[in-house]
Write an enzyme that holds these catalytic residues in place. Structure first.
Site: not given
Ligand SMILES: NC(=O)CC[C@H](N)C(=O)O
Length: 354
Positions: A217, A242-243, A284, A286, A323, A325
Site C-alpha cells: 500500500g 522498499c516500503l 515490487n 507502485g 529487494h 534479500e
Molecule cells: N515491496 C514493497 O515494500 C512495496 C512498497 C509499497 N507498498 C509500494 O507499492 O511502493
C-alpha cells in the site's frame, strides 16, 4: 466456454478460465518475473492487489513451502496465461481466486498504457460478467486502504536468533521472511516488532539498528511507523527496504508519490551513483520517493531515474527501494545487509559467498 471474468476500471471485461473459484477485487498489477511465483504470491507487499504474471507459464517447478516468504498468499487473486495444476490447487486450498487462458499480453499492455487499475474478478461455475463488475464497483484504490499495516504486521513481537553479534529491531510492515533470515545469517538477533510498536519498546530493546521492512500500500498510511522512525533519527542507525525506504524518507522530510504502473520483476537495472556499477535487482513497488528530504540519493533506476537507494552519513541511514534479500531474483545486492550492519561501526564475521 468462459467460467471466469476480469472486469477492468477502463470498462473492459476479459473472459477467462477459472483455476480457483471465488469473487474478489483489487488493484491490478503485473510482474515480469519468470521465476519466483511462490515467493511473490507469499510476499505481503501484494496485499489488496491482483497479481498478473506476464511470463506465460507459471508453476513449472512445482510448489514448495520452503520458498514461501510468509505464512499465506497475499494477492487477492492471481492471473496468468497458464497456471500448472500445482499452483491452481495451492491457490484453491488458500481460497485465493486464480484465472488463466486469457490474453495477459493485452492486459499487461493496458496497465502499462493506462497505469495500475482497479479490477473485479468472478471465477467458477456461477461466474458472470455482472458479478465481476459488481466486485469492481466495490474496489478501493490502494491509498484508501488506511489500515493495511494491521492486515499484514505481526500482532506480537518475536525474535529470529542469529548468534547475538548484533541486535536489529525490524519493524514489520508486512516483512518478507528472508529479510530477517538475511540479517540472522550475518550474526544478528532480529527482534520483529509490530508496525505500530511503541518507541519505549524499541528503547527497551536498545538495538544496534532500527530497520523498517517492505510492505503493502501507500507509505502515507503508515503514520505510526513514520513517527516511530522520527523518534530515533540521530539516535540509532536506520535502514529500510522498499516500503521501509519510503517511510524512512518521509521521516526525514521527504515525499513519496504513486507511480503509473510501478516496477515489478527480477531484472530491474540499478546504478550506484558513486561506483557507476549497474546491478540487476528484484522489485515490487507502485510508489517511489519523489523527494528524499534530508537524505542523499545514492542509487537510481536506469530506466526511469527513480530513487533506488538513499543514505545519510550524518544520521547513519541506508535504504533500498528494491529487494536485496533476492527471494526471488539475482543475488547481486545481498551486500546491502553487510552495509546495514556496518552502520554499527563494529567489525563482523564475514558471510561466506554462495
Ligand atoms: N515491496 C514493497 O515494500 C512495496 C512498497 C509499497 N507498498 C509500494 O507499492 O511502493
Amino acid at each position: 466456454m468462459a467460467d471466469a471474468y476480469v472486469a477492468l476500471e477502463d470498462g473492459r471485461v476479459f473472459e477467462a478460465r477459472s483455476r480457483s473459484p471465488g469473487r474478489t477485487r483489487g488493484e491490478l498489477v503485473f510482474t515480469t518475473a519468470y521465476t519466483g511465483y511462490e515467493e511473490s504470491l507469499t510476499d505481503p507487499s501484494y496485499e489488496e492487489q491482483v497479481l498478473t504474471f506476464s511470463y506465460p507459464l507459471i508453476g513449472n517447478y512445482g510448489v514448495r513451502d520452503e520458498r514461501f516468504e510468509s505464512d499465506r498468499v497475499h494477492p487477492r487473486a492471481a492471473v496468468a496465461r497458464e497456471f500448472t495444476d500445482d499452483v491452481a490447487e495451492w491457490l484453491a486450498g488458500e481460497d485465493v481466486p486464480a484465472v488463466d487462458h486469457l490474453d495477459t499480453r493485452e492486459l499487461v499492455t493496458s496497465v502499462r498504457e493506462e497505469g495500475a487499475m482497479k479490477c473485479g474478478i468472478a471465477a467458477g461455475q456461477d461466474a458472470t460478467p455482472e458479478a465481476a463488475r459488481e466486485e469492481l464497483a466495490e474496489c478501493k484504490g490502494m491509498s484508501e486502504h488506511t489500515d493495511i499495516g494491521a492486515q499484514v504486521s505481526t500482532p506480537e513481537p518475536y525474535t529470529v536468533t542469529g548468534g547475538g553479534e548484533y541486535d536489529v529491531a525490524l519493524v514489520d510492515c508486512g516483512a518478507k521472511g528472508s529479510i530477517a533470515s538475511s540479517l540472522a545469517e550475518r550474526g544478528a538477533d532480529v527482534h520483529v516488532l509490530p508496525y505500530d510498536a511503541d518507541p519505549a519498546t524499541v528503547a527497551d530493546l536498545d538495538p544496534d539498528v532500527l530497520f523498517v521492512s517492505n510492505g503493502p500500500g501507500d507509505p502515507a498510511n503508515f503514520g505510526e511507523t513514520q513517527s516511530l522512525v522520527e523518534e530515533f533519527v540521530g539516535e540509532l542507525p536506520l535502514a529500510g527496504i522498499c516500503l521501509g525506504q519510503q517511510i524512512v524518507a518521509r521521516a526525514f522530510g521527504g515525499e513519496t508519490e504513486k507511480m503509473a504502473f510501478g516496477h515489478r520483476g527480477v531484472n530491474q537495472p540499478v546504478r550506484d551513483l558513486e561506483s557507476g556499477t549497474v546491478v540487476m535487482t528484484t522489485q515490487n513497488h507502485g510508489y517511489s520517493v519523489a523527494d528524499p528530504g534530508r537524505l542523499d540519493v545514492t542509487q537510481v533506476n536506469v530506466n526511469d531515474d527513480t530513487a533506488e537507494g538513499l543514505a545519510s552519513e550524518e544520521y547513519d541511514v541506508v535504504t533500498r527501494q528494491y529487494h536485496p534479500e533476492a527471494n526471488p531474483g539475482p543475488h547481486d545486492s545481498l551486500g546491502f545487509f553487510d552495509e546495514v550492519l556496518d552502520l554499527t561501526g563494529r567489525s563482523r564475521t564475514p558471510v561466506a559467498a554462495d
